[in-house]
Design a protein around this motif. Structure first.
Motif, mmCIF file in Angstrom:
data_model
loop_
_atom_site.group_PDB
_atom_site.id
_atom_site.type_symbol
_atom_site.label_atom_id
_atom_site.label_comp_id
_atom_site.label_asym_id
_atom_site.label_seq_id
_atom_site.Cartn_x
_atom_site.Cartn_y
_atom_site.Cartn_z
ATOM 1 N N GLN A 48 27.896 26.833 22.978
ATOM 2 C CA GLN A 48 28.806 25.837 22.402
ATOM 3 C C GLN A 48 28.768 25.908 20.878
ATOM 4 O O GLN A 48 29.812 25.869 20.218
ATOM 5 N N ALA A 49 27.581 26.016 20.325
ATOM 6 C CA ALA A 49 27.447 26.125 18.872
ATOM 7 C C ALA A 49 28.097 27.404 18.366
ATOM 8 O O ALA A 49 28.819 27.393 17.361
ATOM 9 N N GLN A 50 27.879 28.512 19.065
ATOM 10 C CA GLN A 50 28.477 29.787 18.664
ATOM 11 C C GLN A 50 30.001 29.711 18.659
ATOM 12 O O GLN A 50 30.652 30.224 17.747
ATOM 13 N N LYS A 51 30.557 29.073 19.668
ATOM 14 C CA LYS A 51 32.015 28.944 19.773
ATOM 15 C C LYS A 51 32.579 28.187 18.568
ATOM 16 O O LYS A 51 33.565 28.606 17.959
ATOM 17 N N GLN A 52 31.934 27.094 18.210
ATOM 18 C CA GLN A 52 32.405 26.286 17.078
ATOM 19 C C GLN A 52 32.196 27.029 15.755
ATOM 20 O O GLN A 52 33.053 26.989 14.873
ATOM 21 N N ILE A 53 31.076 27.714 15.613
ATOM 22 C CA ILE A 53 30.803 28.495 14.403
ATOM 23 C C ILE A 53 31.846 29.601 14.259
ATOM 24 O O ILE A 53 32.327 29.865 13.151
ATOM 25 N N ASN A 54 32.215 30.230 15.365
ATOM 26 C CA ASN A 54 33.236 31.275 15.314
ATOM 27 C C ASN A 54 34.579 30.721 14.836
ATOM 28 O O ASN A 54 35.328 31.405 14.155
ATOM 29 N N LYS A 55 34.892 29.486 15.192
ATOM 30 C CA LYS A 55 36.141 28.845 14.755
ATOM 31 C C LYS A 55 36.086 28.466 13.276
ATOM 32 O O LYS A 55 37.045 28.661 12.542
ATOM 33 N N GLU A 56 34.957 27.888 12.867
ATOM 34 C CA GLU A 56 34.864 27.283 11.537
ATOM 35 C C GLU A 56 34.190 28.164 10.498
ATOM 36 O O GLU A 56 34.268 27.875 9.308
ATOM 37 N N GLY A 57 33.499 29.219 10.919
ATOM 38 C CA GLY A 57 32.796 30.093 9.985
ATOM 39 C C GLY A 57 31.332 29.724 9.844
ATOM 40 O O GLY A 57 30.903 28.635 10.221
ATOM 41 N N LEU A 58 30.575 30.663 9.280
ATOM 42 C CA LEU A 58 29.131 30.464 9.115
ATOM 43 C C LEU A 58 28.788 29.468 8.017
ATOM 44 O O LEU A 58 27.694 28.924 7.988
ATOM 45 N N THR A 59 29.733 29.269 7.104
ATOM 46 C CA THR A 59 29.471 28.336 6.001
ATOM 47 C C THR A 59 30.546 27.258 5.963
ATOM 48 O O THR A 59 31.661 27.450 6.457
ATOM 49 N N ILE A 60 30.172 26.132 5.365
ATOM 50 C CA ILE A 60 31.114 25.043 5.111
ATOM 51 C C ILE A 60 30.930 24.616 3.667
ATOM 52 O O ILE A 60 29.946 24.976 3.011
ATOM 53 N N LYS A 61 31.869 23.859 3.151
ATOM 54 C CA LYS A 61 31.768 23.333 1.784
ATOM 55 C C LYS A 61 31.075 21.976 1.822
ATOM 56 O O LYS A 61 31.380 21.133 2.663
#
Length: 107
Positions: A48-61
């Motif tokens: 689940q975490a991988q799926k969301q990270i793939n959508k949003e990217g490894l970094t956030i602002k």
């Protein structure tokens, strides 16, 4: 719960792995099944975490506009660790048996 029936809460992917390991290693005691369930609940959390990270990217602002690691990276890492620890605790023999001591023969 039947002998080789995974908990209904697991994803299809996790349930497939649950069945395979439960059957292959004849896991039918309550403690073993609980550890297997724990491992694959962590597996699902990791996915689940991988799926969301793939959508949003490894970094956030952050609030200052600076890049920082996505908070789900921590959940992914911790879930992977929990899964591996539960599988390790099951003490599954994953190496084939050898006829005698020493290093395996080369090919």
């Amino acid at each position: 719960m039947k002998k080789h029936e995974p908990p209904k809460s697991l994803s299809t992917e996790a349930a497939k792995w649950w069945k395979k390991l439960a059957k292959e290693y004849v896991l039918d005691d309550e403690a073993g099944l609980l550890l297997l369930q724990t491992a694959f609940e962590a597996f699902d959390r990791m996915r689940q975490a991988q799926k969301q990270i793939n959508k949003e990217g490894l970094t956030i602002k952050d609030r200052f506009g600076q890049d920082k690691a996505h908070p789900l990276c921590t959940i992914e890492r911790d879930s992977r660790s929990q899964m591996l620890q539960a599988l390790k605790t099951l003490n599954l023999d994953i190496e084939p048996l050898r006829d005698g001591p020493g290093r395996p023969g080369g090919k």
